[in-house]
Design a protein around this motif. Structure first.
Motif, PDB file in Angstrom:
ATOM      1  N   GLY A 214       0.515  -0.952   0.214  1.00 28.29           N
ATOM      2  CA  GLY A 214      -0.011   0.037   0.055  1.00 28.29           C
ATOM      3  C   GLY A 214       0.599   1.284  -0.456  1.00 28.29           C
ATOM      4  O   GLY A 214       2.624   1.164   0.440  1.00 28.29           O
ATOM      5  N   GLY A 215       0.167   2.613  -0.724  1.00 28.17           N
ATOM      6  CA  GLY A 215       0.627   3.822  -0.353  1.00 28.17           C
ATOM      7  C   GLY A 215       0.376   4.592   0.781  1.00 28.17           C
ATOM      8  O   GLY A 215      -1.053   4.357   0.739  1.00 28.17           O
ATOM      9  N   GLN A 216       0.937   6.009   0.470  1.00 31.96           N
ATOM     10  CA  GLN A 216       0.806   6.648   1.665  1.00 31.96           C
ATOM     11  C   GLN A 216       0.401   8.205   0.388  1.00 31.96           C
ATOM     12  O   GLN A 216       1.597   8.425   0.484  1.00 31.96           O
ATOM     13  CB  GLN A 216       1.049   7.483   2.983  1.00 31.96           C
ATOM     14  N   TYR A 217      -0.311   8.712   0.546  1.00 31.60           N
ATOM     15  CA  TYR A 217      -0.050   9.783  -0.651  1.00 31.60           C
ATOM     16  C   TYR A 217      -1.030  10.887   0.244  1.00 31.60           C
ATOM     17  O   TYR A 217      -1.684  10.688   1.360  1.00 31.60           O
ATOM     18  CB  TYR A 217      -1.441   9.056  -1.856  1.00 31.60           C
ATOM     19  N   LEU A 218      -0.965  11.957  -0.430  1.00 33.93           N
ATOM     20  CA  LEU A 218      -1.185  13.144   0.217  1.00 33.93           C
ATOM     21  C   LEU A 218      -3.120  13.013   0.458  1.00 33.93           C
ATOM     22  O   LEU A 218      -3.513  13.650   1.042  1.00 33.93           O
ATOM     23  CB  LEU A 218      -1.017  14.320  -0.703  1.00 33.93           C
ATOM     24  N   ASP A 219      -3.246  12.167  -0.472  1.00 35.18           N
ATOM     25  CA  ASP A 219      -5.364  12.422  -0.683  1.00 35.18           C
ATOM     26  C   ASP A 219      -5.692  11.177  -0.155  1.00 35.18           C
ATOM     27  O   ASP A 219      -7.053  10.778  -0.170  1.00 35.18           O
ATOM     28  CB  ASP A 219      -6.100  12.915  -2.166  1.00 35.18           C
ATOM     29  N   GLY A 220      -4.813  10.033   0.403  1.00 33.75           N
ATOM     30  CA  GLY A 220      -5.511   8.864   0.037  1.00 33.75           C
ATOM     31  C   GLY A 220      -4.934   7.800   1.125  1.00 33.75           C
ATOM     32  O   GLY A 220      -2.865   8.083   0.837  1.00 33.75           O
ATOM     33  N   THR A 221      -4.910   6.745   2.094  1.00 33.75           N
ATOM     34  CA  THR A 221      -4.277   5.458   2.333  1.00 33.75           C
ATOM     35  C   THR A 221      -4.599   4.312   1.146  1.00 33.75           C
ATOM     36  O   THR A 221      -6.065   4.663   1.680  1.00 33.75           O
ATOM     37  CB  THR A 221      -4.042   5.847   4.449  1.00 33.75           C
ATOM     38  N   THR A 222      -3.806   3.805   0.945  1.00 34.22           N
ATOM     39  CA  THR A 222      -4.656   2.233  -0.106  1.00 34.22           C
ATOM     40  C   THR A 222      -3.781   0.627   0.693  1.00 34.22           C
ATOM     41  O   THR A 222      -2.567   1.142   1.804  1.00 34.22           O
ATOM     42  CB  THR A 222      -3.169   2.672  -1.259  1.00 34.22           C
ATOM     43  N   ASP A 223      -4.017  -0.390   0.254  1.00 32.83           N
ATOM     44  CA  ASP A 223      -3.857  -1.430   1.252  1.00 32.83           C
ATOM     45  C   ASP A 223      -4.388  -2.288   0.032  1.00 32.83           C
ATOM     46  O   ASP A 223      -5.538  -2.671   0.012  1.00 32.83           O
ATOM     47  CB  ASP A 223      -4.611  -1.465   2.899  1.00 32.83           C
ATOM     48  N   ILE A 224      -3.700  -3.585  -0.428  1.00 30.60           N
ATOM     49  CA  ILE A 224      -4.198  -3.976  -1.210  1.00 30.60           C
ATOM     50  C   ILE A 224      -3.645  -5.482  -1.598  1.00 30.60           C
ATOM     51  O   ILE A 224      -2.315  -5.134  -1.451  1.00 30.60           O
ATOM     52  CB  ILE A 224      -3.951  -3.479  -2.689  1.00 30.60           C
ATOM     53  N   THR A 225      -3.877  -6.238  -1.439  1.00 29.54           N
ATOM     54  CA  THR A 225      -3.624  -7.570  -1.277  1.00 29.54           C
ATOM     55  C   THR A 225      -3.883  -8.580  -2.395  1.00 29.54           C
ATOM     56  O   THR A 225      -5.451  -8.447  -2.661  1.00 29.54           O
ATOM     57  CB  THR A 225      -3.343  -8.718  -0.262  1.00 29.54           C
ATOM     58  N   ARG A 226      -2.866  -9.149  -3.754  1.00 28.07           N
ATOM     59  CA  ARG A 226      -3.732  -9.829  -4.619  1.00 28.07           C
ATOM     60  C   ARG A 226      -1.828 -10.906  -4.694  1.00 28.07           C
ATOM     61  O   ARG A 226      -1.782 -11.206  -4.761  1.00 28.07           O
ATOM     62  CB  ARG A 226      -2.854  -8.948  -6.388  1.00 28.07           C
ATOM     63  N   THR A 227      -3.116 -12.777  -5.184  1.00 28.05           N
ATOM     64  CA  THR A 227      -2.230 -13.236  -5.573  1.00 28.05           C
ATOM     65  C   THR A 227      -2.328 -13.876  -6.866  1.00 28.05           C
ATOM     66  O   THR A 227      -3.068 -13.290  -6.812  1.00 28.05           O
ATOM     67  CB  THR A 227      -3.354 -14.605  -4.234  1.00 28.05           C
ATOM     68  N   ILE A 228      -0.845 -14.330  -7.354  1.00 31.39           N
ATOM     69  CA  ILE A 228      -1.123 -14.622  -8.334  1.00 31.39           C
ATOM     70  C   ILE A 228      -0.447 -15.857  -9.405  1.00 31.39           C
ATOM     71  O   ILE A 228       0.467 -16.284  -8.107  1.00 31.39           O
ATOM     72  CB  ILE A 228      -0.254 -13.457  -8.922  1.00 31.39           C
ATOM     73  N   THR A 229      -0.886 -16.344 -10.386  1.00 31.61           N
ATOM     74  CA  THR A 229      -0.229 -17.417 -10.097  1.00 31.61           C
ATOM     75  C   THR A 229       1.163 -17.631 -10.978  1.00 31.61           C
ATOM     76  O   THR A 229       1.588 -16.891 -12.006  1.00 31.61           O
ATOM     77  CB  THR A 229      -1.540 -18.118 -11.173  1.00 31.61           C
ATOM     78  N   VAL A 230       1.893 -18.536 -10.215  1.00 37.91           N
ATOM     79  CA  VAL A 230       3.495 -19.046 -10.647  1.00 37.91           C
ATOM     80  C   VAL A 230       2.618 -20.354 -11.595  1.00 37.91           C
ATOM     81  O   VAL A 230       3.112 -21.501 -11.487  1.00 37.91           O
ATOM     82  CB  VAL A 230       4.489 -18.652  -9.726  1.00 37.91           C
ATOM     83  N   GLY A 231       2.977 -19.533 -13.223  1.00 35.83           N
ATOM     84  CA  GLY A 231       2.980 -21.168 -13.829  1.00 35.83           C
ATOM     85  C   GLY A 231       1.697 -21.962 -13.792  1.00 35.83           C
ATOM     86  O   GLY A 231       0.444 -20.797 -13.805  1.00 35.83           O
ATOM     87  N   ASN A 232       1.573 -23.238 -13.718  1.00 34.25           N
ATOM     88  CA  ASN A 232       0.560 -23.249 -12.840  1.00 34.25           C
ATOM     89  C   ASN A 232      -0.116 -23.679 -12.230  1.00 34.25           C
ATOM     90  O   ASN A 232      -0.406 -24.720 -11.646  1.00 34.25           O
ATOM     91  CB  ASN A 232       0.043 -24.820 -14.730  1.00 34.25           C
ATOM     92  N   ALA A 233      -1.223 -23.481 -11.298  1.00 34.46           N
ATOM     93  CA  ALA A 233      -1.442 -23.777 -10.204  1.00 34.46           C
ATOM     94  C   ALA A 233      -2.458 -24.578 -10.255  1.00 34.46           C
ATOM     95  O   ALA A 233      -3.363 -25.218 -11.276  1.00 34.46           O
ATOM     96  CB  ALA A 233      -2.245 -22.948  -9.839  1.00 34.46           C
ATOM     97  N   GLY A 234      -2.178 -26.228  -9.391  1.00 37.23           N
ATOM     98  CA  GLY A 234      -2.993 -26.996  -9.094  1.00 37.23           C
ATOM     99  C   GLY A 234      -4.970 -26.898  -8.715  1.00 37.23           C
ATOM    100  O   GLY A 234      -4.631 -25.941  -8.679  1.00 37.23           O
ATOM    101  N   GLU A 235      -5.156 -28.146  -9.000  1.00 40.19           N
ATOM    102  CA  GLU A 235      -6.663 -27.814  -8.192  1.00 40.19           C
ATOM    103  C   GLU A 235      -6.983 -27.758  -7.322  1.00 40.19           C
ATOM    104  O   GLU A 235      -7.746 -26.677  -6.978  1.00 40.19           O
ATOM    105  CB  GLU A 235      -7.497 -29.265  -9.056  1.00 40.19           C
ATOM    106  N   GLU A 236      -5.693 -27.977  -6.800  1.00 41.94           N
ATOM    107  CA  GLU A 236      -6.092 -27.827  -4.637  1.00 41.94           C
ATOM    108  C   GLU A 236      -6.266 -25.948  -4.487  1.00 41.94           C
ATOM    109  O   GLU A 236      -7.019 -25.728  -3.630  1.00 41.94           O
ATOM    110  CB  GLU A 236      -5.533 -28.602  -4.190  1.00 41.94           C
TER     111      GLU A 236
END
Length: 593
Positions: free
Chosen positions: A398-420
């Motif tokens: 996340g970032g501290q901006y003069l007009d707001g605060t952000t917080d984000i999480t993203r989970t990303i595949t590396v290759g081919n993730a399995g069915e589980e």
């Protein structure tokens, strides 16, 4: 040369012997009791080598234990050696309960009352009566033993104009002072650094990731404030900026000024003010009224100016995150596998292109493979983890901006993730959508909503050991009270204008971790019924990785929500991107089915 951890623990035990004490409790707090503390106050880190943002330790003459919650159960075993410390759960077996079981009856436990809130001090004294003797210490031994202690960072104050925050300090102080009068108080001691920053419309950089100043304030019922900070840290325009009724005083005067409140009715928040504050006032003959910090709710329920700033900052932040995600996919397609540190620095570099950025809102969690199972993992710059093929990469930032605060999480595949992995990711997504689309009456608390984010995981025998949502400030603390969304009961009802995170997850030790986090604005929702209803409006703008979704587990309504969310991301982010990044965003936000 810094002493080894074994030497530091031994030095503390020598101090216990010299002082005729049997144990010392060391929390992860300083005198301001904030979640994040400056480097020169990281006493728990000095005593244990544990870098997490929450925890405690108890060191006795013969043994020791470190206490962490579910976020850090894996991390603590990697950082704090088992031959020096036992591992205990901070919630299930609190430090003083362990001490009562471990130490002989009547043992003396040293407590630095500046580092614990008043509620904790009163509760522990009552609970341990006849078992242990709590000894308030005037000076913390770690401060004397810490020979290479960092020098405090003291920044100059940044003045926030009314155009940026929506309300003048004078108006805020008058309203909060009137609230004090209604509670029968003459004075309030304000100790939360973000409350002081909000009340006086100032920001700073004394603590990494938090735009606050190390200071204290005393608010009077007439709206006047005594502001305890070195005057040279304030710009010449401060007096005009703050308005009539603000007196700047040296921090060295605080103790004497509290003692001078004899006979006054003084409001102190037992959850946010340290025990030293209450004890000093009681010893001086003041009447202490224990009640919530009068700034908390007003600060948490953002006004229209603050909401506009939060929305704008999230669009720009979303563009930076989307550019990073596009770059990430390109380098993976080219066969490159950058490590956790390279990835964190690359994401930060995209954010830094925004001239309104002031800092991170917290240290980026850049976690590959099994490291992501530590939900508050912090990578090593010297020995960062490597991406794991056919697994996941989790980035919480996340970032501290003069007009707001952000917080984000993203989970990303590396290759081919399995069915589980796809199954559990989709269950997490279902919970995220369930909470994002919730409708609830006024008076609803976060603890009443928490199960909405967990129910699909529960149905499969899964869960996550952290809260679902925390409040977020306006260019202030990324973890802001008093509302939250979590299992434990919390009496604070959600109010329009509050911003909270929506971050369910799932973590499989040594294998992978999943979290999907957006920030949500509490808003009024029109219904056909006769009841006023609240809901959430997502502020975060960045794609959710569709490659990790098993569409067969989603309902039509859930798919519609995802497609609508991605359409909003495209509409608001695409004008800020071009070339390969824009092409990537178009694909990443295309309808799921």
């Amino acid at each position: 040369m810094q002493a080894t951890l074994t030497e530091r623990v031994a030095a503390l035990r020598d101090w216990l012997t010299q002082q005729n004490l049997d144990a010392i409790v060391i929390p992860h707090e300083d005198e301001f009791l904030g979640e994040y503390i400056p480097a020169h106050n990281e006493r728990l880190l000095w005593a244990t080598d544990f870098t997490g943002s929450a925890g405690a330790a108890v060191i006795t003459r013969d043994n020791a234990a470190i206490f962490v919650d579910g976020r850090y159960t894996v991390q603590v075993r990697k950082q704090t050696p088992a031959d020096l410390f036992e591992y205990r759960h901070l919630i299930d077996e609190p430090p003083m309960a362990w001490a009562a079981q471990t130490l002989a009856q009547g043992s003396k436990v040293a407590v630095d009352i500046r580092l614990h809130n008043g509620a904790w001090w009163d509760a522990q004294k009552a609970a341990l009566e006849g078992k242990l003797e709590l000894v308030a210490i005037d000076e913390n031994p770690i401060d004397a033993l810490w020979t290479d202690r960092p020098v405090p960072t003291l920044s100059n104050a940044l003045l926030m104009p009314v155009e940026s925050v929506g309300k003048s300090s004078f108006d805020k102080r008058q309203a909060r002072g009137a609230e004090l009068s209604q509670q029968g108080a003459d004075v309030a001691v304000i100790t939360s650094l973000d409350s002081i920053a909000w009340l006086l419309n100032v920001r700073g950089a004394d603590i990494e990731c938090l735009p606050v100043l190390l200071c204290h304030a005393v608010l009077f019922a007439n709206g006047n404030v005594d502001f305890y900070i070195d005057a040279e840290r304030l710009p010449a325009e401060f007096a005009a900026h703050a308005g009539e009724g603000v007196t700047v005083k040296s921090p060295a005067n605080l103790k004497a000024d509290l003692a001078a409140l004899q006979g006054q009715k003084v409001l102190v928040d037992p959850a946010t003010a340290n025990a030293w504050t209450k004890i000093t006032l009681v010893d001086a003959g003041a009447t202490v009224i224990e009640s919530a910090d009068p700034c908390l709710l007003a600060k948490a329920a953002k006004n229209s100016t603050e909401i506009a700033g939060m929305k704008a900052s999230h669009i720009r932040d979303g563009a930076a995150v989307s550019r990073f995600l596009a770059w990430f996919d390109r380098v993976l397609a080219a066969g490159e596998r950058p490590n956790e540190h390279v990835l964190a620095e690359k994401l930060w570099s995209f954010r830094q292109e925004d001239s309104t950025l002031r800092d991170m809102s917290f240290h980026t969690i850049s976690a590959a493979g099994g490291n992501a199972a530590m939900c508050h993992y912090r990578h090593s710059e010297e020995n960062p983890g490597e991406l794991v093929e056919d697994s996941l990469y989790l980035v919480d930032s996340g970032g501290q901006y003069l007009d707001g605060t952000t917080d984000i999480t993203r989970t990303i595949t590396v290759g081919n993730a399995g069915e589980e992995i796809k199954k559990t990711f989709t269950l997490v997504l279902k919970g995220h959508i369930n909470l994002a689309t919730a409708r609830f009456p006024h008076g609803t608390t976060g603890s009443q909503l928490d199960a909405l984010a967990r129910q699909h995981l529960w149905a499969h025998g899964y869960d996550y050991d952290h809260g679902t949502g925390h409040g977020v400030g306006h260019f202030l603390n990324v973890h802001e009270g008093p509302a939250r969304i979590a299992k434990p009961a919390n009496p604070i009802a959600l109010l329009p204008g509050m911003v909270l995170s929506n971050e369910p997850g799932y973590y499989r030790a040594d294998a992978f971790g999943i979290r999907i986090e957006n920030l949500e604005l509490v808003v009024e929702v029109e219904t056909a019924g006769d009841m006023s209803v609240l809901g959430f409006e997502s502020l975060t703008r960045a794609p959710i990785d569709k490659r990790l979704i098993d569409p067969s587990l989603l309902t039509d309504a859930e798919i519609a929500w995802l497609n609508d969310y991605h359409q909003k991301v495209w509409n608001e982010i695409s004008p800020l991107l071009d070339g390969e990044d824009k092409a990537w965003l178009e694909q990443a936000t295309s309808p799921l089915v």
